[in-house]
Design a protein around this motif. Structure first.
Motif, PDB file in Angstrom:
ATOM      1  N   ASN A 267       0.840  -1.203   0.000  1.00  0.00           N
ATOM      2  CA  ASN A 267       0.000   0.000   0.000  1.00  0.00           C
ATOM      3  C   ASN A 267       0.873   1.250   0.000  1.00  0.00           C
ATOM      4  O   ASN A 267       2.043   1.195   0.399  1.00  0.00           O
ATOM      5  CB  ASN A 267      -0.891   0.025   1.251  1.00  0.00           C
ATOM      6  N   ASP A 268       0.252   2.383  -0.374  1.00  0.00           N
ATOM      7  CA  ASP A 268       0.993   3.654  -0.437  1.00  0.00           C
ATOM      8  C   ASP A 268       1.711   3.965   0.880  1.00  0.00           C
ATOM      9  O   ASP A 268       2.817   4.502   0.879  1.00  0.00           O
ATOM     10  CB  ASP A 268       0.030   4.820  -0.703  1.00  0.00           C
ATOM     11  N   ASP A 269       1.082   3.624   2.032  1.00  0.00           N
ATOM     12  CA  ASP A 269       1.696   3.995   3.320  1.00  0.00           C
ATOM     13  C   ASP A 269       2.665   2.917   3.832  1.00  0.00           C
ATOM     14  O   ASP A 269       3.076   2.945   4.978  1.00  0.00           O
ATOM     15  CB  ASP A 269       0.601   4.276   4.362  1.00  0.00           C
ATOM     16  N   GLN A 270       2.996   1.956   2.964  1.00  0.00           N
ATOM     17  CA  GLN A 270       3.928   0.887   3.412  1.00  0.00           C
ATOM     18  C   GLN A 270       5.300   1.003   2.735  1.00  0.00           C
ATOM     19  O   GLN A 270       6.023   0.023   2.601  1.00  0.00           O
ATOM     20  CB  GLN A 270       3.343  -0.485   3.051  1.00  0.00           C
ATOM     21  N   TRP A 271       5.604   2.197   2.276  1.00  0.00           N
ATOM     22  CA  TRP A 271       6.829   2.342   1.484  1.00  0.00           C
ATOM     23  C   TRP A 271       8.066   1.845   2.239  1.00  0.00           C
ATOM     24  O   TRP A 271       8.878   1.104   1.698  1.00  0.00           O
ATOM     25  CB  TRP A 271       7.018   3.802   1.045  1.00  0.00           C
ATOM     26  N   GLU A 272       8.184   2.221   3.499  1.00  0.00           N
ATOM     27  CA  GLU A 272       9.375   1.824   4.263  1.00  0.00           C
ATOM     28  C   GLU A 272       9.488   0.315   4.382  1.00  0.00           C
ATOM     29  O   GLU A 272      10.553  -0.264   4.180  1.00  0.00           O
ATOM     30  CB  GLU A 272       9.358   2.438   5.659  1.00  0.00           C
ATOM     31  N   ALA A 273       8.349  -0.328   4.700  1.00  0.00           N
ATOM     32  CA  ALA A 273       8.343  -1.791   4.826  1.00  0.00           C
ATOM     33  C   ALA A 273       8.709  -2.432   3.481  1.00  0.00           C
ATOM     34  O   ALA A 273       9.443  -3.428   3.431  1.00  0.00           O
ATOM     35  CB  ALA A 273       6.972  -2.263   5.278  1.00  0.00           C
ATOM     36  N   ALA A 274       8.194  -1.828   2.396  1.00  0.00           N
ATOM     37  CA  ALA A 274       8.464  -2.385   1.061  1.00  0.00           C
ATOM     38  C   ALA A 274       9.961  -2.331   0.771  1.00  0.00           C
ATOM     39  O   ALA A 274      10.562  -3.302   0.292  1.00  0.00           O
ATOM     40  CB  ALA A 274       7.670  -1.607   0.019  1.00  0.00           C
ATOM     41  N   VAL A 275      10.576  -1.206   1.089  1.00  0.00           N
ATOM     42  CA  VAL A 275      12.005  -1.044   0.812  1.00  0.00           C
ATOM     43  C   VAL A 275      12.829  -2.002   1.681  1.00  0.00           C
ATOM     44  O   VAL A 275      13.839  -2.549   1.229  1.00  0.00           O
ATOM     45  CB  VAL A 275      12.419   0.435   1.010  1.00  0.00           C
ATOM     46  N   GLU A 276      12.351  -2.230   2.921  1.00  0.00           N
ATOM     47  CA  GLU A 276      13.046  -3.188   3.804  1.00  0.00           C
ATOM     48  C   GLU A 276      12.991  -4.599   3.200  1.00  0.00           C
ATOM     49  O   GLU A 276      13.982  -5.321   3.192  1.00  0.00           O
ATOM     50  CB  GLU A 276      12.347  -3.231   5.160  1.00  0.00           C
ATOM     51  N   THR A 277      11.812  -4.975   2.730  1.00  0.00           N
ATOM     52  CA  THR A 277      11.657  -6.298   2.115  1.00  0.00           C
ATOM     53  C   THR A 277      12.546  -6.404   0.864  1.00  0.00           C
ATOM     54  O   THR A 277      13.183  -7.422   0.610  1.00  0.00           O
ATOM     55  CB  THR A 277      10.182  -6.542   1.719  1.00  0.00           C
ATOM     56  N   LEU A 278      12.560  -5.326   0.119  1.00  0.00           N
ATOM     57  CA  LEU A 278      13.395  -5.279  -1.099  1.00  0.00           C
ATOM     58  C   LEU A 278      14.858  -5.567  -0.761  1.00  0.00           C
ATOM     59  O   LEU A 278      15.534  -6.364  -1.423  1.00  0.00           O
ATOM     60  CB  LEU A 278      13.250  -3.880  -1.715  1.00  0.00           C
ATOM     61  N   ALA A 279      15.341  -4.934   0.340  1.00  0.00           N
ATOM     62  CA  ALA A 279      16.741  -5.095   0.724  1.00  0.00           C
ATOM     63  C   ALA A 279      17.025  -6.528   1.178  1.00  0.00           C
ATOM     64  O   ALA A 279      18.129  -7.043   0.988  1.00  0.00           O
ATOM     65  CB  ALA A 279      17.083  -4.103   1.833  1.00  0.00           C
ATOM     66  N   LYS A 280      16.013  -7.201   1.747  1.00  0.00           N
ATOM     67  CA  LYS A 280      16.213  -8.553   2.285  1.00  0.00           C
ATOM     68  C   LYS A 280      16.047  -9.644   1.234  1.00  0.00           C
ATOM     69  O   LYS A 280      16.500 -10.762   1.417  1.00  0.00           O
ATOM     70  CB  LYS A 280      15.167  -8.823   3.401  1.00  0.00           C
ATOM     71  N   THR A 281      15.317  -9.319   0.161  1.00  0.00           N
ATOM     72  CA  THR A 281      14.951 -10.368  -0.800  1.00  0.00           C
ATOM     73  C   THR A 281      15.792 -10.267  -2.071  1.00  0.00           C
ATOM     74  O   THR A 281      15.672  -9.283  -2.804  1.00  0.00           O
ATOM     75  CB  THR A 281      13.450 -10.235  -1.182  1.00  0.00           C
ATOM     76  N   PRO A 282      16.639 -11.261  -2.302  1.00  0.00           N
ATOM     77  CA  PRO A 282      17.452 -11.191  -3.516  1.00  0.00           C
ATOM     78  C   PRO A 282      16.578 -11.202  -4.769  1.00  0.00           C
ATOM     79  O   PRO A 282      15.504 -11.825  -4.771  1.00  0.00           O
ATOM     80  CB  PRO A 282      18.318 -12.459  -3.461  1.00  0.00           C
ATOM     81  N   ASN A 283      17.026 -10.551  -5.814  1.00  0.00           N
ATOM     82  CA  ASN A 283      16.341 -10.526  -7.111  1.00  0.00           C
ATOM     83  C   ASN A 283      14.863 -10.147  -6.976  1.00  0.00           C
ATOM     84  O   ASN A 283      13.986 -10.828  -7.491  1.00  0.00           O
ATOM     85  CB  ASN A 283      16.500 -11.902  -7.794  1.00  0.00           C
ATOM     86  N   SER A 284      14.604  -9.053  -6.240  1.00  0.00           N
ATOM     87  CA  SER A 284      13.215  -8.610  -6.097  1.00  0.00           C
ATOM     88  C   SER A 284      13.099  -7.188  -6.613  1.00  0.00           C
ATOM     89  O   SER A 284      14.093  -6.483  -6.799  1.00  0.00           O
ATOM     90  CB  SER A 284      12.800  -8.679  -4.634  1.00  0.00           C
ATOM     91  N   THR A 285      11.862  -6.761  -6.833  1.00  0.00           N
ATOM     92  CA  THR A 285      11.646  -5.398  -7.294  1.00  0.00           C
ATOM     93  C   THR A 285      10.284  -4.929  -6.798  1.00  0.00           C
ATOM     94  O   THR A 285       9.395  -5.759  -6.518  1.00  0.00           O
ATOM     95  CB  THR A 285      11.771  -5.323  -8.842  1.00  0.00           C
ATOM     96  N   LEU A 286      10.113  -3.624  -6.641  1.00  0.00           N
ATOM     97  CA  LEU A 286       8.830  -3.104  -6.157  1.00  0.00           C
ATOM     98  C   LEU A 286       7.788  -3.234  -7.264  1.00  0.00           C
ATOM     99  O   LEU A 286       8.068  -2.921  -8.419  1.00  0.00           O
ATOM    100  CB  LEU A 286       8.964  -1.634  -5.753  1.00  0.00           C
TER     101      LEU A 286
END
Ligand SMILES: N[C@@H](Cc1c[nH]c[nH+]1)C(=O)O
Length: 380
Positions: free
Chosen positions: A333-352
């Motif tokens: 969701n729009d208000d989950q940007w920080e969580a999304a970026v955290e997941t991105l950093a933890k997950t290899p070969n991922s993208t938003l």
């Protein structure tokens, strides 16, 4: 309208192809830095006079004018800009530079080769001895080894060999020049007619074989041995011999050949030159040589220099491209940007995943076979 066409001989590079090229360049640059080379960057545009020492036929540049009407070119070579820098800045010698970038050479239409090439190379300025030539060869061959390119053939040549031998023949200058041209163009009938008067001389045996003086190092040297003693030839032969021995000892799996019947790969070379090939393709992997007079074109003092440049495109061509694996898509969701970026950093070969709704995200994941990580489900 040509708004959908590329200028001839240029290309776009997409995805994996461009990424492999980037990783090869980065590996080469890392090696250069690890051996103590420093980075030098020069502009893509230069005054055309900088490239005067090039052979105009092979290295015809793209030309344009600056706002003062001065002729500029897209650089067709990266060594000459280094020479320009050396002449205009008071850098202490000796110095070791590395560089990377594109060069532009107008090739014949329909020749099938590219007019834009990516090179990565080194220039060693201020060392007179063979060790500097060997450092170039070691950088080149260890680079190929690191790229897992096997069975490299190093072809050695020498910028002075042909001139020194022709000088000894006692021919009028114009005849000597015609002989060189006939040899370089492999125009055998012309070559034979020019050497006919010398058949009975001490050079007769050698001259007959000269147009074929390339290939296996030892076999070529056997023919060279048929020449009468020429003092100016001794240092040339001994440099070639000790260099062949150096490569054989350091890189026993690679092959050394020699060609003493070609023009110098660059007009500015003054000594030994070397090119690396593999069987798969006629394009060279790297090309280099010694140019002890070049810097005198730009400044008064003579300075020794030697360098080598990889043809990066040719390295890419010989590298197996990894398969494109689908990326994981992170939907949020729009208000989950920080969580999304955290997941991105933890997950290899991922993208938003940037779709607005979950249905669109699911369709996108299904269409490219990706896993969907849905952060919106975790919201209570
Ligand atoms: N500039 C040369 C290669 C080279 C680098 N240094 C010396 N020679 C070429 O493009 O062929």
């Amino acid at each position: 309208m040509k708004n959908k066409n590329l200028p001839s001989g240029t290309r776009d590079e997409l995805g994996v192809q461009a990424e492999v090229k980037e990783s090869i360049e980065n590996k080469l640059f890392k090696n250069f830095r690890n051996r103590g080379f420093r980075k030098l960057t020069t502009p893509v545009l230069e005054y055309s006079d900088v490239f005067q020492p090039l052979n105009a036929d092979n290295y015809r540049p793209y030309q344009l004018l600056d706002d003062q009407g001065e002729p500029l070119v897209l650089r067709p070579d990266l060594t000459l800009p280094v020479a320009r820098v050396m002449a205009t800045t008071g850098v202490d010698l000796p110095v070791k530079w590395y560089y990377g970038g594109d060069v532009f050479r107008v090739k014949k239409q329909l020749s099938g080769s590219y007019n834009q090439l990516t090179q990565a190379g080194i220039e060693i300025v201020g060392y007179r001895g063979l060790k500097a030539d060997w450092e170039c060869l070691d950088v080149a061959l260890s680079g190929c080894r690191e790229m897992a390119i096997k069975n490299v053939t190093v072809e050695l040549s020498h910028a002075k060999f042909v001139a020194v031998v022709v000088d000894q023949l006692g021919l009028p200058e114009a005849t000597g020049d015609s002989l060189k041209q006939a040899l370089f163009n492999k125009d055998l009938s012309k070559f034979d007619s020019l050497i006919a008067p010398l058949k009975q001389s001490d050079f007769g045996d050698f001259l007959q074989e000269w147009p074929w003086l390339f290939g296996d190092f030892d076999q070529v040297m056997e023919v060279v041995d048929r020449l009468p003693e020429i003092p100016a030839l001794q240092p040339i032969i001994s440099d070639l011999q000790s260099t062949a021995q150096f490569i054989n000892e350091m890189y026993p799996d690679d092959t050394v050949t020699v060609d003493l019947s070609i023009p110098s790969p660059q007009q500015y070379y003054t000594g030994m030159a070397f090119r690396g090939f593999t069987e798969q393709s006629a394009d060279y992997l790297f090309s280099g040589g010694r140019y002890d007079d070049l810097l005198t074109n730009f400044q008064k003092v003579k300075t020794s220099a030697v360098g080598v440049a990889f043809d990066v495109d040719s390295l890419v061509e010989r590298t197996a491209l990894p398969a494109d694996t689908p990326q994981s898509l992170i939907f949020f969701n729009d208000d989950q940007w920080e969580a999304a970026v955290e997941t991105l950093a933890k997950t290899p070969n991922s993208t938003l995943c940037l779709t607005n709704d979950r249905e669109a995200a699911k369709r996108l994941a299904a269409s490219n076979g990706s896993q969907l990580i849905d952060l919106t489900k975790q919201v209570k």
